[in-house]
Design an enzyme around this catalytic site. Structure first.
Site, mmCIF file in Angstrom:
data_model
loop_
_atom_site.group_PDB
_atom_site.id
_atom_site.type_symbol
_atom_site.label_atom_id
_atom_site.label_comp_id
_atom_site.label_asym_id
_atom_site.label_seq_id
_atom_site.Cartn_x
_atom_site.Cartn_y
_atom_site.Cartn_z
ATOM 1 C CG HIS A 265 -1.943 0.920 1.153
ATOM 2 N ND1 HIS A 265 -2.361 2.541 1.061
ATOM 3 C CD2 HIS A 265 -3.428 0.633 1.317
ATOM 4 C CE1 HIS A 265 -3.352 2.840 1.347
ATOM 5 N NE2 HIS A 265 -3.970 2.037 1.379
ATOM 6 C CG ASP B 141 -7.840 -4.314 -0.842
ATOM 7 O OD1 ASP B 141 -6.196 -4.222 -1.889
ATOM 8 O OD2 ASP B 141 -7.257 -3.566 0.079
ATOM 9 C CG ASN B 142 -8.705 -1.933 -3.567
ATOM 10 O OD1 ASN B 142 -8.671 -2.124 -2.980
ATOM 11 N ND2 ASN B 142 -6.764 -1.825 -3.927
#
Ligand SMILES: *[C@@H]1O[C@H](CO)[C@@H](O)[C@H](O)[C@H]1NC(C)=O
Ligand SMILES: *[C@@H]1O[C@H](CO)[C@@H](O)[C@H](O)[C@H]1NC(C)=O
Ligand SMILES: *[C@@H]1O[C@H](CO)[C@@H](O)[C@H](O)[C@H]1NC(C)=O
Ligand SMILES: *[C@@H]1O[C@H](CO)[C@@H](O)[C@H](O)[C@H]1NC(C)=O
Ligand SMILES: *[C@@H]1O[C@H](CO)[C@@H](O)[C@H](O)[C@H]1NC(C)=O
Length: 396
Positions: A190, A283-284
């Protein structure tokens, strides 16, 4: 008569004891566990998906013992909503998690949702979560063992792979011989420029042992990249700034990859490499223009590795089946041979829309039969991948 009856009871009790012992024995030898590893905003920066620059030796190793899905999609390109679909098997509009869970956003799943950890906990399986949770409320997503951002620094529990390794080891000590379900939410790779600019745009300086004041992660050997060498995805403008950003992202991916190696090593050391279903996904999409939060393929397409010790003959194969992260709940229930509970949400009976991936594993070569139905269903949930994927799917 009484004597006969007593005799019967005694015999019966012996049988009960024998059955109990057999049951325990069987339970032990066929113990089945599940490990799910979810990376944060990770894409296809790995040799597993033909990126020859970003080195991911541990993921490569896992891929060699997995079926690699080339067309997996999330039903929503945002963190909490996507995680809620992974853990509930219900799309975000059905489970209630329309937006982000933390602070002012404050989204939660509906109180009545029967999530995967809840179902498994009720079935006596030891459940654990380490790292990023980002879903709620607590009673919808309960875990027996829970070490998350709710009571740790997210940097420690999600990016410090030495810290994560210790928590994983403790989980295995506590689970002892019970079947387990362990969900690990890495916070890597991230971005972190918004919260910790001093650690670099992807927190690539956190614990690198070089940058002053960022500490040290003993288990991480950072890998550095020349921006000239990185692969700029087709949907990102090829500029020096983008290249520098991607080089930083790759360095953070080296921490994720080595963290995955440590987790798998702990699994091995606990003696569970041979009785655990392992899933790796994200997740994405990646946090670049057209990626995360966008209803384009780069926002919704996910890496997905499924490693089943019961399907060794399929290891190393790739699958072109169109699958969804909504398949994860039915897959885990299939693995544990547990039914999905009957209940209602907003006065309507709840059924899972997707299906088990274990069937797809058996059908990687001739994947038409069980996975075609799934194809049709997944198209409905990944509307935006419709244009690119439907033709492939229907032509299978
Ligand atoms: C990677 O390359 C191999 C060999 O060319 C090909 O078979 C495979 O489909 C590619 N994978 C992806 C995800 O493009
Ligand atoms: C974090 O919370 C969980 C669940 O309440 C608890 O079991 C665990 O001990 C806590 N960990 C720390 C470090 O406080
Ligand atoms: C990472 O965790 C280990 C073990 O708890 C600790 O010794 C180390 O200081 C941590 N590193 C950073 C950068 O926080
Ligand atoms: C690191 O930071 C400390 C205090 O902020 C300073 O005293 C020290 O000189 C710095 N070291 C380097 C190599 O920059
Ligand atoms: C793993 O399980 C298989 C059967 O599924 C068995 O043949 C093999 O010996 C086991 N390996 C280990 C290391 O336990």
């Amino acid at each position: 008569m009484a004597a006969e009856c007593k005799h019967f009871v005694a015999k019966h009790q012996i049988f009960l004891v024998v059955y109990a012992v057999l049951f325990l024995f069987t339970q032990h030898t066929s113990a089945k566990n599940v490990l799910i590893i979810v990376a944060d905003d990770a894409g296809f920066e790995s040799q597993v998906y033909n990126n020859s620059v970003c080195k991911t030796p541990h993921l490569n190793l896992l891929a060699r013992q997995s079926v690699v899905f080339n067309k997996a999609f999330t039903s929503v390109s945002s963190c909490s909503p996507s995680r809620s679909t992974i853990l509930s098997g219900l799309p975000q509009h059905q489970n209630g998690m329309y937006g982000l869970h933390h602070s002012v956003h404050h989204f939660n799943s509906f109180d009545q949702v029967r999530s995967l950890p809840l179902i498994l906990q009720n079935a006596g399986i030891y459940t654990g979560i380490i790292g990023k949770k980002h879903v709620g409320p607590e009673y919808v997503y309960p875990f027996d063992y829970s070490e998350t951002e709710e009571n740790h620094s997210i940097l420690q529990v999600g990016r410090n792979i030495t810290y994560i390794r210790k928590l994983v080891r403790r989980f295995f000590q506590k689970s002892s011989s019970r079947p387990f379900f362990l969900y690990i939410g890495f916070h890597d790779p991230h971005r972190c420029g918004h919260s910790h600019p001093e650690l670099g745009s992807f927190c690539e300086k956190f614990g690198d042992g070089i940058t002053n004041g960022t500490g040290f992660i003993p288990d991480w050997k950072p890998v550095y990249y020349n921006p000239k060498d990185v692969k700029v995805p087709y949907f990102v403008p090829d500029t020096p700034a983008a290249r520098a950003d991607i080089a930083a992202q790759y360095t953070t991916i080296s921490r994720l990859d080595q963290g995955i190696g440590l987790v798998l090593h702990e699994l091995y050391a606990a003696g569970h490499l041979n009785d655990t279903l392992i899933l790796y996904t994200s997740d994405n999409g990646i946090p670049f223009p057209n990626g995360r939060t966008n209803l384009f393929d780069p926002g919704l397409a996910e890496p997905l590795l499924v490693s089943s010790p019961h399907h060794k003959e399929e290891w190393g194969k790739t699958s072109e089946s169109l699958v969804s992260l909504l398949d994860i709940v039915p897959t885990v229930l299939d693995w544990f041979q547990l039914p999905y509970p009957k209940y209602k949400l907003l006065k309507k009976s709840v059924t899972l829309t997707e299906g088990t991936l274990l069937q797809c594993l058996q059908a990687t070569v001739f994947m038409r039969s069980p996975c075609t139905i799934q194809c049709a269903q997944s198209v409905l949930t990944s509307i935006n991948s419709f244009a690119t994927s439907t033709t492939r799917c229907l032509s299978q």
